[in-house]
Design an enzyme around this catalytic site. Structure first.
Site, PDB file in Angstrom:
ATOM      1  N   CYS A 102       0.854  -1.194   0.000  1.00 52.47           N
ATOM      2  CA  CYS A 102       0.000   0.000   0.000  1.00 52.47           C
ATOM      3  C   CYS A 102       0.884   1.236   0.000  1.00 52.47           C
ATOM      4  O   CYS A 102       1.892   1.270   0.719  1.00 52.47           O
ATOM      5  CB  CYS A 102      -0.884  -0.015   1.244  1.00 52.47           C
ATOM      6  SG  CYS A 102      -1.929   1.443   1.404  1.00 52.47           S
ATOM      7  N   HIS A 144      -9.252  -3.577  -1.625  1.00 56.08           N
ATOM      8  CA  HIS A 144      -8.192  -2.827  -0.936  1.00 56.08           C
ATOM      9  C   HIS A 144      -8.500  -1.327  -0.947  1.00 56.08           C
ATOM     10  O   HIS A 144      -8.438  -0.668   0.098  1.00 56.08           O
ATOM     11  CB  HIS A 144      -6.847  -3.104  -1.616  1.00 56.08           C
ATOM     12  CG  HIS A 144      -5.699  -2.337  -1.040  1.00 56.08           C
ATOM     13  ND1 HIS A 144      -4.645  -2.934  -0.392  1.00 56.08           N
ATOM     14  CD2 HIS A 144      -5.429  -1.003  -1.027  1.00 56.08           C
ATOM     15  CE1 HIS A 144      -3.795  -1.994   0.008  1.00 56.08           C
ATOM     16  NE2 HIS A 144      -4.235  -0.817  -0.373  1.00 56.08           N
ATOM     17  N   GLU A 145      -8.845  -0.792  -2.121  1.00 55.55           N
ATOM     18  CA  GLU A 145      -9.099   0.658  -2.219  1.00 55.55           C
ATOM     19  C   GLU A 145     -10.352   1.055  -1.446  1.00 55.55           C
ATOM     20  O   GLU A 145     -10.377   2.093  -0.776  1.00 55.55           O
ATOM     21  CB  GLU A 145      -9.211   1.090  -3.682  1.00 55.55           C
ATOM     22  CG  GLU A 145      -7.953   0.888  -4.507  1.00 55.55           C
ATOM     23  CD  GLU A 145      -6.679   1.391  -3.845  1.00 55.55           C
ATOM     24  OE1 GLU A 145      -6.734   2.411  -3.125  1.00 55.55           O
ATOM     25  OE2 GLU A 145      -5.635   0.741  -4.018  1.00 55.55           O
ATOM     26  N   HIS A 148      -9.943   1.597   2.261  1.00 56.18           N
ATOM     27  CA  HIS A 148      -9.419   2.910   2.671  1.00 56.18           C
ATOM     28  C   HIS A 148     -10.546   3.875   3.015  1.00 56.18           C
ATOM     29  O   HIS A 148     -10.391   4.735   3.886  1.00 56.18           O
ATOM     30  CB  HIS A 148      -8.575   3.522   1.537  1.00 56.18           C
ATOM     31  CG  HIS A 148      -7.179   2.999   1.464  1.00 56.18           C
ATOM     32  ND1 HIS A 148      -6.269   3.144   2.485  1.00 56.18           N
ATOM     33  CD2 HIS A 148      -6.518   2.353   0.467  1.00 56.18           C
ATOM     34  CE1 HIS A 148      -5.104   2.608   2.117  1.00 56.18           C
ATOM     35  NE2 HIS A 148      -5.234   2.109   0.902  1.00 56.18           N
TER      36      HIS A 148
HETATM   37 NI    NI Z   1      -3.634   1.187  -0.108  1.00 59.52          NI
END
Ligand code: NI
Length: 191
Positions: A102, A144-145, A148
């Site tokens: 990341c 994953h995004e 966030h």
């Molecule tokens: Ni990331």
């Protein structure tokens, strides 16, 4: 072209839940500029994606793109995608263990479990709705995004902390085995 500073783990903004963006706000010059900045910043850092909170903006916007990425050469290509107010639905219980890094966690990689088959609903930068099925590593990249936007980092999903490595040690001790396994996986499930 504006490359923004990427926040690193430890910055409290990365732990906040980002807010939805209204249709009118999305059309504003400020929000369109933010989207351009995210794309420029993602490109400059060779990221597969970046989310607005990673540049300190707590709105539910992320950009994703995979071409020939030197950070993740085994990932199938993903065309440039801007996702606004995304929602993910898991289509089944199939999981895959993926080694992730990341931009907000410098020089660290680790293994996380990701859903293999997802449906993602989102608006694009013009506010047009999209609903798409994503599979395999592409599904993992979206998860994953989108994490966030809820204040989550891949570190939170590392189930065995012994899988944590620096990028150098990943290359040295783990890369070959991971690429062999994940290449077979990508060939089987597609994206
Ligand atoms: Ni990331």
């Amino acid at each position: 072209m504006t490359v923004r500073e990427i926040l690193h783990v430890g910055n409290p903004l990365l732990r906040e839940r980002s807010r939805e963006v209204s249709h009118a706000e999305l059309a504003s010059p400020q929000m369109q500029q933010l989207i351009d900045d995210l794309i420029d910043t993602m490109h400059a850092a060779n990221g597969a994606g970046i989310a607005a909170p990673q540049v300190g903006e707590l709105v539910r916007i992320a950009t994703i793109e995979v071409t020939h990425n030197p950070r993740y050469p085994y990932k199938p290509p993903i065309p440039l995608t801007v996702v606004v107010n995304p929602v993910v639905e898991f289509l089944d219980d199939e999981l895959v263990e993926v080694n992730e890094g990341c931009l907000s966690v410098p020089n660290m990689r680790g293994n996380v479990m990701r859903h293999v088959n997802i449906r993602v609903s989102y608006a694009d930068r013009h506010g047009h709705p999209h609903e798409e099925i994503k599979r395999g590593l592409t599904a993992g990249t979206f998860q994953h995004e989108l994490d966030h936007l809820d204040g989550l980092l891949f570190l939170d999903r590392v189930h065995d902390t012994r899988s944590l490595t620096t990028w150098e040690q990943f290359e040295r001790f783990h890369r070959a085995e991971f690429i062999e396994r994940i290449t077979a996986f990508v060939e089987r499930v597609g994206s």
